[in-house]
Design an enzyme around this catalytic site. Sequence first.
Site, PDB file in Angstrom:
ATOM      1  N   ARG A  50       0.968  -1.365   0.109  1.00  0.00           N
ATOM      2  CA  ARG A  50       0.005  -0.006  -0.009  1.00  0.00           C
ATOM      3  C   ARG A  50       0.991   1.294  -0.023  1.00  0.00           C
ATOM      4  O   ARG A  50       2.189   0.952  -0.067  1.00  0.00           O
ATOM      5  CB  ARG A  50      -1.133   0.163   1.172  1.00  0.00           C
ATOM      6  CG  ARG A  50      -0.559  -0.578   2.361  1.00  0.00           C
ATOM      7  CD  ARG A  50       0.600   0.015   3.030  1.00  0.00           C
ATOM      8  NE  ARG A  50       0.172   1.672   3.178  1.00  0.00           N
ATOM      9  CZ  ARG A  50       1.317   2.418   3.570  1.00  0.00           C
ATOM     10  NH1 ARG A  50       2.622   2.058   3.626  1.00  0.00           N
ATOM     11  NH2 ARG A  50       0.837   3.642   3.742  1.00  0.00           N
ATOM     12  N   ALA A  52       0.874   5.068  -2.338  1.00  0.00           N
ATOM     13  CA  ALA A  52       0.861   5.291  -3.341  1.00  0.00           C
ATOM     14  C   ALA A  52       1.975   5.107  -4.502  1.00  0.00           C
ATOM     15  O   ALA A  52       1.729   4.162  -5.485  1.00  0.00           O
ATOM     16  CB  ALA A  52       0.314   6.832  -3.613  1.00  0.00           C
ATOM     17  N   ARG A  93      -7.474  -0.614  -6.800  1.00  0.00           N
ATOM     18  CA  ARG A  93      -7.529   0.519  -6.009  1.00  0.00           C
ATOM     19  C   ARG A  93      -7.913   1.854  -6.672  1.00  0.00           C
ATOM     20  O   ARG A  93      -6.986   2.178  -7.751  1.00  0.00           O
ATOM     21  CB  ARG A  93      -6.713   0.828  -4.763  1.00  0.00           C
ATOM     22  CG  ARG A  93      -6.500  -0.376  -3.960  1.00  0.00           C
ATOM     23  CD  ARG A  93      -5.502  -0.159  -2.713  1.00  0.00           C
ATOM     24  NE  ARG A  93      -6.019   0.999  -1.663  1.00  0.00           N
ATOM     25  CZ  ARG A  93      -5.788   1.408  -0.774  1.00  0.00           C
ATOM     26  NH1 ARG A  93      -4.390   1.192  -0.581  1.00  0.00           N
ATOM     27  NH2 ARG A  93      -6.067   2.104   0.326  1.00  0.00           N
ATOM     28  N   ASP A 241      -2.158  10.647  -2.028  1.00  0.00           N
ATOM     29  CA  ASP A 241      -2.422   9.600  -2.903  1.00  0.00           C
ATOM     30  C   ASP A 241      -2.594  10.262  -4.395  1.00  0.00           C
ATOM     31  O   ASP A 241      -2.566   9.632  -5.370  1.00  0.00           O
ATOM     32  CB  ASP A 241      -3.500   9.026  -2.584  1.00  0.00           C
ATOM     33  CG  ASP A 241      -3.169   8.158  -1.436  1.00  0.00           C
ATOM     34  OD1 ASP A 241      -3.065   8.518  -0.220  1.00  0.00           O
ATOM     35  OD2 ASP A 241      -2.720   6.904  -1.499  1.00  0.00           O
TER      36      ASP A 241
HETATM   37  O1  MRU Z   1      -4.574   3.211   2.183  1.00  0.00           O
HETATM   38  P1  MRU Z   1      -2.894   3.460   2.234  1.00  0.00           P
HETATM   39  O2  MRU Z   1      -2.053   2.716   3.140  1.00  0.00           O
HETATM   40  O3  MRU Z   1      -2.466   2.916   0.859  1.00  0.00           O
HETATM   41  O4  MRU Z   1      -2.902   4.894   1.997  1.00  0.00           O
HETATM   42  C1  MRU Z   1      -1.612   5.399   2.050  1.00  0.00           C
HETATM   43  C2  MRU Z   1      -1.453   6.969   2.072  1.00  0.00           C
HETATM   44  O5  MRU Z   1      -2.694   7.612   2.289  1.00  0.00           O
HETATM   45  C3  MRU Z   1      -0.131   7.560   2.226  1.00  0.00           C
HETATM   46  O6  MRU Z   1      -0.003   8.729   2.808  1.00  0.00           O
HETATM   47  C4  MRU Z   1      -0.024   8.182   0.568  1.00  0.00           C
HETATM   48  O7  MRU Z   1      -0.282   6.792  -0.364  1.00  0.00           O
HETATM   49  C5  MRU Z   1       1.364   8.625   0.314  1.00  0.00           C
HETATM   50  S1  MRU Z   1       2.758   7.356   0.422  1.00  0.00           S
HETATM   51  C6  MRU Z   1       4.310   8.016   0.124  1.00  0.00           C
END
Ligand code: MRU
Length: 350
Positions: A50, A52, A93, A241
């Site tokens: 997980r 981004a 996603r 994201d």
């Molecule tokens: O649901 P997730 O864990 O994928 O969400 C991740 C986030 O919100 C992070 O802050 C974002 O992807 C930035 S990662 C460098």
Amino acid sequence: MSAAKGVETLRYASGALELLDQRRLPQTIDYVACRNAAETAAAIRDMVVRGAPAIGCAAAYGVALEAMHLATQSRDRFAAGLEDGFTVLRESRPTAVNLFWALDRMRAAWKKSADAAPADVAQRLLDEAARLFREDLEVNHAIGRHGEALIPDGARVMTHCNAGALATAGHGTALGVIRSARDAGKRISVIANETRPYLQGARLTAWEMVQEGIPVTLITDNMAGHLMRTGRVDVVIVGADRIAANGDAANKIGTYTLAVLAARHGLPFYVAAPLSTIDLAIADGSGIPIEERDPAEVTGFRGVRWAPEGVSVANPAFDVTPAELVTAIVTEKGVVRAPYGQGLRALFGV
Ligand code: MRU
């Protein structure tokens, strides 16, 4: 590249993408092997991987794996099978635009070598996925270099979710800035918000910081306002994201609340993200798709249920912070400040 002491977030080995299973951290360090696009998409959907940029890297490998799987097929079957692979990955996603950015890049590499034999195309796609991964690592270090200048010596830095090595090819975006500030000799301490409901802050950010030897204090999300009001936070930095053309930034649910609180208390609120997270095709945050996840993430955790049967649940996984609450956006090409429309377009030379 290590997420923490020799632990890699994702790696390619013997024909498979091996993903550190982030659902089981910090208790267990284990890898899930993906051998095709469908397995990679399932791993993204189920949060094995997980964050981004890490989702983008995994998706790129998912395409390459599918191509390798189809390499002995006729050109037509190869093309049809690979299209299916793209589709299943696109549907994994919705919010992190890095997923779609990585898939577009893999498609461009495919189209460039469309006349080649399937086995050659597969090899080129594998090379492209490896390049994308290496570049993400470099990009994170560049974000760190630009961002650390914003962090004063001695700063107590609040962060939300996990925007660290675990969410990228390595180093991290928001946590990359923190790592780079520490590497520049600054004394930095971190306040990690737990990040309900999936606990990326408590399980992942706290783990990364402990492994790294950076002082970290874990709080539940509802403590943030109190800490700010009592003068125990100097800076807030988070990842993103998807950032719209006007600078509105989608990030893990709860980020917007922090931005409002930071504004109320006169604290800088920084967003650290690569260009692959910026979506100039979306005018403002209202156009960013917000993923709604399984109610089970809110009613309990790891099989323990605390909410009554029959209750209705909302589980938006992300929220949008309006650009007016963002002090600056830190990218690999430098720090952008308002007016964001102009500044973000300039990053892309448009
Ligand atoms: O649901 P997730 O864990 O994928 O969400 C991740 C986030 O919100 C992070 O802050 C974002 O992807 C930035 S990662 C460098």
